[in-house]
Structure formats: structure tokens, C-alpha cells
Design a protein around this motif. Sequence first.
Motif, PDB file in Angstrom:
ATOM      1  N   MET A 103      -2.022  11.194   3.946  1.00  0.00           N
ATOM      2  CA  MET A 103      -2.054   9.834   3.412  1.00  0.00           C
ATOM      3  C   MET A 103      -3.366   9.143   3.755  1.00  0.00           C
ATOM      4  O   MET A 103      -3.954   8.454   2.911  1.00  0.00           O
ATOM      5  CB  MET A 103      -0.865   9.038   3.951  1.00  0.00           C
TER       6      MET A 103
ATOM      7  N   ALA B  60       0.296   7.217  -4.501  1.00  0.00           N
ATOM      8  CA  ALA B  60       1.135   6.011  -4.574  1.00  0.00           C
ATOM      9  C   ALA B  60       2.505   6.351  -5.152  1.00  0.00           C
ATOM     10  O   ALA B  60       3.535   5.847  -4.671  1.00  0.00           O
ATOM     11  CB  ALA B  60       0.447   4.942  -5.420  1.00  0.00           C
TER      12      ALA B  60
ATOM     13  N   GLU C  24      -9.738   7.874  -2.355  1.00  0.00           N
ATOM     14  CA  GLU C  24      -9.605   6.960  -3.494  1.00  0.00           C
ATOM     15  C   GLU C  24     -10.421   5.691  -3.277  1.00  0.00           C
ATOM     16  O   GLU C  24     -11.071   5.186  -4.197  1.00  0.00           O
ATOM     17  CB  GLU C  24      -8.136   6.604  -3.701  1.00  0.00           C
ATOM     18  N   SER C  25     -10.421   5.182  -2.060  1.00  0.00           N
ATOM     19  CA  SER C  25     -11.192   3.977  -1.771  1.00  0.00           C
ATOM     20  C   SER C  25     -12.689   4.239  -1.924  1.00  0.00           C
ATOM     21  O   SER C  25     -13.427   3.403  -2.467  1.00  0.00           O
ATOM     22  CB  SER C  25     -10.878   3.480  -0.360  1.00  0.00           C
TER      23      SER C  25
ATOM     24  N   PHE D 251      -9.515  -0.814  -1.851  1.00  0.00           N
ATOM     25  CA  PHE D 251      -8.998   0.110  -0.849  1.00  0.00           C
ATOM     26  C   PHE D 251      -7.526   0.380  -1.155  1.00  0.00           C
ATOM     27  O   PHE D 251      -6.659  -0.463  -0.918  1.00  0.00           O
ATOM     28  CB  PHE D 251      -9.225  -0.448   0.556  1.00  0.00           C
ATOM     29  N   CYS D 252      -7.280   1.580  -1.718  1.00  0.00           N
ATOM     30  CA  CYS D 252      -5.966   1.914  -2.274  1.00  0.00           C
ATOM     31  C   CYS D 252      -5.681   3.400  -2.113  1.00  0.00           C
ATOM     32  O   CYS D 252      -6.578   4.201  -1.822  1.00  0.00           O
ATOM     33  CB  CYS D 252      -5.918   1.625  -3.780  1.00  0.00           C
ATOM     34  N   PHE D 253      -4.423   3.762  -2.360  1.00  0.00           N
ATOM     35  CA  PHE D 253      -4.061   5.159  -2.546  1.00  0.00           C
ATOM     36  C   PHE D 253      -4.386   5.562  -3.985  1.00  0.00           C
ATOM     37  O   PHE D 253      -4.479   4.707  -4.883  1.00  0.00           O
ATOM     38  CB  PHE D 253      -2.565   5.369  -2.321  1.00  0.00           C
TER      39      PHE D 253
ATOM     40  N   ILE E 167       0.993   3.314   5.550  1.00  0.00           N
ATOM     41  CA  ILE E 167       0.932   4.650   6.147  1.00  0.00           C
ATOM     42  C   ILE E 167       1.795   4.706   7.402  1.00  0.00           C
ATOM     43  O   ILE E 167       2.579   5.646   7.605  1.00  0.00           O
ATOM     44  CB  ILE E 167      -0.522   5.038   6.472  1.00  0.00           C
TER      45      ILE E 167
ATOM     46  N   ASP F  56      -6.134  10.661   1.570  1.00  0.00           N
ATOM     47  CA  ASP F  56      -6.060  10.187   0.185  1.00  0.00           C
ATOM     48  C   ASP F  56      -6.576   8.761   0.081  1.00  0.00           C
ATOM     49  O   ASP F  56      -7.332   8.429  -0.843  1.00  0.00           O
ATOM     50  CB  ASP F  56      -4.612  10.256  -0.316  1.00  0.00           C
ATOM     51  N   ALA F  57      -6.172   7.905   1.026  1.00  0.00           N
ATOM     52  CA  ALA F  57      -6.627   6.510   0.996  1.00  0.00           C
ATOM     53  C   ALA F  57      -8.151   6.432   1.098  1.00  0.00           C
ATOM     54  O   ALA F  57      -8.796   5.648   0.388  1.00  0.00           O
ATOM     55  CB  ALA F  57      -5.977   5.726   2.131  1.00  0.00           C
TER      56      ALA F  57
ATOM     57  N   LEU G  20      -3.200  -1.081   3.798  1.00  0.00           N
ATOM     58  CA  LEU G  20      -3.041   0.371   3.624  1.00  0.00           C
ATOM     59  C   LEU G  20      -2.477   1.005   4.892  1.00  0.00           C
ATOM     60  O   LEU G  20      -1.565   1.835   4.839  1.00  0.00           O
ATOM     61  CB  LEU G  20      -4.402   1.007   3.318  1.00  0.00           C
TER      62      LEU G  20
END
Length: 394
Positions: free
Chosen positions: A264, A302, A271-272, A295-297, A206, A267-268, A202
Motif C-alpha cells: 500500500m 483504491a 501514484e503520487s 497524493f493518492c492511491f 494505510i 502504491d501510494a 493516506l
Amino acid sequence: MDERLLAPYATRPSESRGRRHPEPVSAHRSPFQRDRDRIIHASAFRRLKHKTQVFVEHEGDYYRTRLTHSIEVAQIARTIARHFRLNEDLAEAVALAHDLGHTPFGHTGEDALSEAMAPYGGFDHNAQALRIVTRLECHYAEFDGLNLTHETLEGIAKHNGPLLAGPEVPKETLPAPFVEALEGLDLGLHAQASAEAQIAALADDIAYVNHDIHDGLRAGLFSEQEAEGLPVLGGCFAVVDDLYPGLAAGRRRHEALRRVFGAMVDDAIAESARRVAALAPGSAAEVIAASGPLFCFSAEMAGQIAAIKRFLFARMYRHWRVKRMRAKAARVVAELFDIFTSEPGLMPEDWSAACLAQGSEAGRARVVADYIAGMTDRFALKEHRVLTDPATRA
């Protein structure tokens, strides 16, 4: 690091599967701290300071290099890992090592070397990073490579996700560079990466999206007006204009881009956190066994990042100025490969000896690829000039 402070699903040093070559435990550093330190002291890591991302080194000393990129990725990875109470040392080690296998001249050099190596199994910078940390760094008395822990090697191999579709798929189905680099290693290639390695991936996204925007603007490859039309960026520029009307151009750009960066990261993390709460993993093993990454956007972010990447591809990576340099860089790599495979004796003695000791043409080509991949931009240009220009002395 006090393991009592870690999240249940963090990777614990006390549970490490150890190193390929057993070593005494350090009294002052955890296994992952030692991995990080060995990576920082590696020759391949130092060479990253003269390996560029998009621009070639002589085009300006302001633009990012693989070294500055790796440091930025490590900083982001530590920030996110700390938020989730994960193992920061492991996240940092994977982040610092993830680009060790890159060739000179960024992706241009890799594309050229991949094409040259196509008859011999190909070339991949992720596989090359594993070759470097397991074989090519030859400084220690008792082993080749850096003898990193299983967990760090696993993170380097899988930071972009599983390499195999399932446990029944043999690793011999992977491209040849991975098969060779993974020889003797059992890294669970069908499973997810650790939480720390997922965070490193991630952080990589970024970092490079943000610094490519910054470098592209600085180089004049596209305008701020064009950037303001992109997702995320437009809103950040608008916020800065509301807060600081009439701000000087350089400060305005910096204030906007730091907000893009923050958006960013936020958001990561959000969402994670949602995914972690849904799965509620009780151990690091549960993260690795999950059906997908934790662990994602978000899907929205995305999609926005994908739109920014499309813009950068069209307006930056395919800009005529960049294409000109790409063409020259590709010729340098291709011609160096042809020269050294035809006349291995033109390489330094240790490389020449290693090449001639190989029992196959493919083996000799792999040694040449190792030599070229380790070059910095400036060294590749110098070697090419020495070998092709009769007026240049060796």
C-alpha cells in the motif's frame, strides 16, 4: 530543518502564516516542530491511550488504541513525506492530531453522541479535534487551545479534502459543529489540503486497514483463510509461503501483513509521484490550488482497499461480538448525555459551571458533548456505573 533540502512544493516554515496569537519564534524548533510537541503534550493526546478503535479497552490490552493508531499514522506519514522531500514535521503534526476529537468507544461512541446531539447541531470528531486545539485545551496563560500554526490547523481541518465546493460557498453551510469550531479561522476550506496533510490522510487509510485486519485475525472474528481471499492479502500470503514453507502461524501472519503494508505504501508513493510529475508544482500554493489531490492511491489499489473495507465492515464491525459491545457502549454514551443535560450539577464543578453559563439549551448540550467526548473508555464506564448503580460510590 534546512529549507534548501525541501521540494519546491513543500510547506516551508519560513512562509508560515503564523499563529492566531503571535508568539516569539523558537531558537531551536521550527513552528511545525512546536506544533507537534504541543500536540504530544496535550491532555487530549494522552487520553487517546485509553480510547479504542473497534474493541473496548477491557477486551484486551493487545488491540490498537487511538494512541497507537496515531503513532502508526505519524510513522507512515513521515516515511512518505521524506520520500517526496516534504515537511516531515508538519505531516507528523497533522497525523498525530487527526484523531484528537474521537469519543470513547470508537465510532460507536461518535454515532451515539451524534444522535444525542442531533437536535443541537450534531457532533463530528473532525470538528471536535479543531475545538480541542483551538479552545478546550486550557493550559497556557495567554490563550485557550494550543495556538497551532495556520498550516497545522488547515491540515487538521482538511486532511480528508476540501470542506466547501467552492470559494463562493459560505462556511455557514457546513454542519453546525464545523461552523462553531471554525469561528475566527480562515483556512481556505474550498481548496485542497497541503501535500503534508494529504499524506497524513493516506497514512491514516494505510494504518487502519492494516491494523484492523491484524486485530480482527487476532480476535478470531475471521480466519486467515478468509483473509487470503482478499485483494492484496492473498498475494502477500502466497509470497510468504513460497519463501518460508511451513512457517509458524504467527510469523506467517506477520510476514504477510508487513507485505500488505508495504504494497500500500509503495502504491501510494508511485501514484503520487506520477501525479506530481504531471502537475510539476513549483510551490506549496500550487498544490493547494490544484483541481484534485496529488497524493493518492492508484485506481486499482483504491478499488482493492475498498473491497477490504467492505469485508471488514461485514465480518468485523458487524460481527455479533462487536455488535454486543457496540450496543452497550452506545447506551452508556446516550445515558450519560441524558443524565448530564438533565442535571449539569452532576458533572465536575468546572464543567458544570461552564454548562450553566451557557445562554441556550444548545450551548449547554455542546458543553456536555465536550465533556463526554473527552472521556476514555474506562472513565465513561466508571462514570456510568457511578451514576446509575446505587451500590457504587462516587
